[in-house]
Design an enzyme around this catalytic site. Structure first.
Site, PDB file in Angstrom:
ATOM      1  N   GLU A  79       0.788  -1.256  -0.025  1.00 41.31           N
ATOM      2  CA  GLU A  79       0.075   0.054   0.082  1.00 41.31           C
ATOM      3  C   GLU A  79       0.840   1.213   0.067  1.00 41.31           C
ATOM      4  O   GLU A  79       0.292   2.208  -0.690  1.00 41.31           O
ATOM      5  CB  GLU A  79      -0.911  -0.117   1.297  1.00 41.31           C
ATOM      6  CG  GLU A  79      -2.218  -0.918   1.118  1.00 41.31           C
ATOM      7  CD  GLU A  79      -3.335  -0.339   0.127  1.00 41.31           C
ATOM      8  OE1 GLU A  79      -3.113   0.557  -0.413  1.00 41.31           O
ATOM      9  OE2 GLU A  79      -4.117  -1.291   0.069  1.00 41.31           O
ATOM     10  N   SER A  94      -6.555 -32.163  42.531  1.00 40.08           N
ATOM     11  CA  SER A  94      -5.741 -31.863  43.928  1.00 40.08           C
ATOM     12  C   SER A  94      -5.707 -30.414  44.269  1.00 40.08           C
ATOM     13  O   SER A  94      -5.087 -30.077  45.129  1.00 40.08           O
ATOM     14  CB  SER A  94      -4.422 -32.255  43.236  1.00 40.08           C
ATOM     15  OG  SER A  94      -4.104 -33.512  43.148  1.00 40.08           O
TER      16      SER A  94
END
Length: 719
Positions: free
Chosen positions: A23, A283
């Site tokens: 661009e 756990s």
């Protein structure tokens, strides 16, 4: 319009190269307008008799995005003036940021981050060469080139970008060739939702103010949380989802709430709110059993615990990795999430009391119908919700006070006493003392890992992976798994949920995330203790202190090493010795000229197979000066039958099957036998059949319930 803000440094460098190369090559140096490009465009328009080229720079395109105009010469002049004004007022980085966030990509999509997620399902940080080229060209004709509708048009436009970048030498020929081989694929954009599951929940709960539902959500944190979940879940097995909460520690306000990873993913039941679903916690309850053990005076942070094979009545837990580490401190056992020490502590505290204390603190355990609390609770044998679990973990940052999470800013603060301030502080310190490599390998910066307390968990059958994190400012809860409860083999807390937790932690604002380390409350003291007794050093008897450690103790209590309830023997013994030889004597004195009394420290019997030679030598009792008159009865020694230490085993011949050792336990004083192979429990029972499939060394340990053991090492040699 749908827009996700993003900064240039957050975008893939490949996209920036493609955008500027295609661009506006001279963007870094021109004043907002490229005169050469304008003259070229004017010449092309004059030759064609109409406007076919605009000669716009990125700055001019930003000007048109901010102030749309007709494609006329007067409109172009106004665009040029605005571009010059933008360059005068803003830096190049600021102008580029405006383009990245406002460029059109088709339909309601604005900005490269929005387009990347809507079309490609990924962040603009992660674009390939082909994807970067595609997104660079889309704003030229966003409707005509939409990749979800017109993939062939989009591919031709993308290849045009690739060719220009190759001609300019921006990308190599190999990179461009590889990019051309990628097909153009894009999903159909879907309307973005921010916390859709929470929005539904709040609507169902009612309480709208003038038709508006007010939540405590921080939009920025919510965006970042959803982005992290989406990124992590991409690439996981089908049906996998995730849920997470970010809660302010002080106020218990929920600042980010994700009940699933993708609300639209039907395969993963994306509309199910996992935050409120009862799941096995694995756990993640272990920190609370250590806290209660501290409160009851059972342990301090460096208490000697035993990670060895053993049974608790009819319950025989195993560690996640099926290995045993022998002697561990309480802090090490919690940080490494060893199962046997946690079950041992729960057995001493009582499962009923443990469950009641959690319920008192707002964490209600869901048990099967008719079931009562039992030792399996600590390994996930109950159900909890992510919401209540996060509220319980908040106690570690709030002086032991847990509470109900607040979804609305005006909801009352409901606190409960779960732990004492000292127990909460010590457990948080223990959880923040993980091995550095664990945090680094999972992606957390070292400076942060030292200030974050965290715990993982995995439920039976790999159905739930958890990671809980606590800092001064936030408490974070993470769950990963399949909402339908089916297993996810190989997915567990440390590799599934923990990296996601660290991603979330790294996304938190740095100035809010950390503060200076909290000072311990008055009830906590830092003391020197000794192994194996676990008590303070006795300056008059230094021989009792085999190893010194610094421990955090609660309430001035320094409890000794816990006794083995099943096979007790005193760890501190007083013996009569011959003053000259140092050998043991019985009541007869064994002819010694002078008899003295001296105390010795011993390790728990169960730990002896894991003790190093130095530890064994240090704790060995003196030999007898004479045969004792009343020697205690001794059971036949435990022995491994079927192999001798140092045996070399080979195949019977070429093509013969691998050799198999048939081993048997002989002697000992226990009916329960454990077989360990290279440190990992492999079998229980009197007999053990070992197939030696690969050449190498095989360390075989036979252990009984009393801690008596035998060990042989055999070699399987290649023929």
């Amino acid at each position: 319009m749908w827009r996700r803000p993003i900064a240039p440094e957050q975008v893939s460098p490949l996209y920036l190269e493609a955008l500027l190369g295609y661009e506006d090559r001279w963007f870094p140096i021109h004043p907002g307008v490229n005169p050469i490009a304008l003259l070229r465009a004017a010449w092309q328009n004059l030759r064609s008799g109409g406007i076919v080229s605009g000669g716009s720079t990125l700055t001019m395109q930003v000007a048109r995005l901010l102030e749309p105009h007709d494609r006329t010469y007067s409109g172009k002049l106004r665009q040029i003036l605005r571009a010059l004004q933008l360059t005068w007022r803003y830096s190049k980085a600021e102008v580029l940021t405006l383009y990245l966030n406002h460029a059109p990509f088709g339909g309601p999509l604005e900005g490269v981050e929005t387009a990347s997620r809507a079309y490609l399902g990924k962040s603009a940080r992660e674009l390939s060469h082909a994807e970067a080229a595609l997104l660079a060209v889309l704003p030229q004709a966003p409707s005509r080139l939409r990749p979800d509708r017109y993939p062939q048009r989009a591919r031709r436009a993308r290849d045009k970008v690739l060719q220009r970048l190759l001609d300019q030498g921006v990308w190599s020929a190999q990179a461009v060739a590889d990019a051309r081989m990628e097909t153009v694929w894009a999903q159909t954009p879907r309307a973005p939702f921010l916390a859709p599951i929470l929005a539904r929940r709040l609507k169902q709960e009612g309480g709208a103010e003038r038709g508006v539902i007010v939540s405590a959500i921080d939009a920025g944190l919510q965006w970042r949380l959803e982005e992290r979940l989406t990124t992590r879940i991409n690439g996981t097995p089908a049906g996998t989802s995730a849920a997470a909460l970010i809660v302010e520690s002080d106020t218990l306000l929920v600042r980010a709430y994700a009940g699933s990873a993708d609300f639209h993913d039907d395969a993963a039941h994306g509309q199910v709110d996992i935050v409120q679903a009862a799941r096995s916690p694995g756990s993640t309850l272990k920190p609370f059993v250590y806290a209660l053990a501290l409160e009851q005076g059972l342990i301090h942070s460096q208490s000697l615990l035993s990670d060895v094979p053993r049974a608790f009545a009819d319950y025989a837990p195993e560690n996640f990795d099926h290995a045993y580490l022998g002697p561990l401190s309480a802090a090490e056992a919690l940080a490494r999430s060893r199962n046997v020490p946690a079950v041992d502590l729960l057995t001493r505290i009582g499962a009923n009391l443990f469950s009641a204390r959690l319920r008192q603190g707002g964490l209600t355990l869901s048990l099967p119908s008719g079931a009562r609390p039992n030792p399996s609770l600590i390994l996930g044998g109950a159900g909890v919700t992510l919401e209540q679990l996060t509220g319980a973990y908040a106690a570690l940052a709030r002086g032991g006070l847990s509470g109900a999470l607040r979804l609305r800013p005006h909801a009352p603060l409901q606190e409960r006493r779960l732990l004492t301030p000292g127990a909460a502080w010590i457990v948080r310190h223990m959880l923040a003392s993980h091995r550095p490599g664990v945090a680094r390998d999972a992606g957390l910066a070292m400076a942060q890992s030292r200030k974050l307390a965290w715990k993982t968990g995995t439920s039976y059958g790999f159905r739930d992976a958890w990671a809980m994190g606590v800092s001064d400012r936030y408490v974070i809860g993470v769950w990963v798994g399949r909402p339908d409860g089916t297993p996810s083999p190989g997915q567990y807390g440390a590799i599934s949920a923990l990296p996601l937790l660290f991603d979330i932690v790294d996304s938190l604002p740095r100035h809010q995330q950390w503060s200076a380390a909290q000072a311990p409350p008055p009830s906590v003291s830092h003391v020197e203790i000794c192994w194996p007794l676990g008590t303070l050093p006795d300056p008059h008897q230094p021989q009792l202190c085999h190893e010194k450690r610094m421990a955090w103790a609660l309430g001035g209590a320094v409890p000794p090493t816990l006794p083995d309830l099943d096979h007790w023997r005193p760890l501190r013994v007083s013996l009569a010795l011959d003053a000259d030889s140092g050998k043991r004597v019985d009541a007869s004195g064994c002819g010694a000229r002078r008899v003295i009394t001296r105390e010795f420290a011993r390790w728990p019997t169960r730990l002896e197979p894991w003790l190093s030679p130095n530890r064994l030598q240090r704790s060995a009792l003196p030999e007898w000066a004479c045969a004792p008159q009343q020697a205690p009865p001794v059971a036949a020694p435990l022995r491994i039958v079927g192999a001798r230490d140092g045996d070399v085993i080979r195949r019977a011949g070429p093509g013969a099957p691998p050799p198999t050792l048939e081993l048997r336990a002989l002697g000992g004083d226990s009916a329960q036998h454990y077989w360990l192979l290279n440190g990992k429990q492999t079998h229980q029972g009197e007999r053990f059949s070992l197939q030696m499939t690969t050449p190498g060394s095989y360390a075989i340990t036979l252990l009984d319930e009393t801690g008596v053991y035998d060990r042989v090492t055999v070699i399987h040699a290649a023929n």
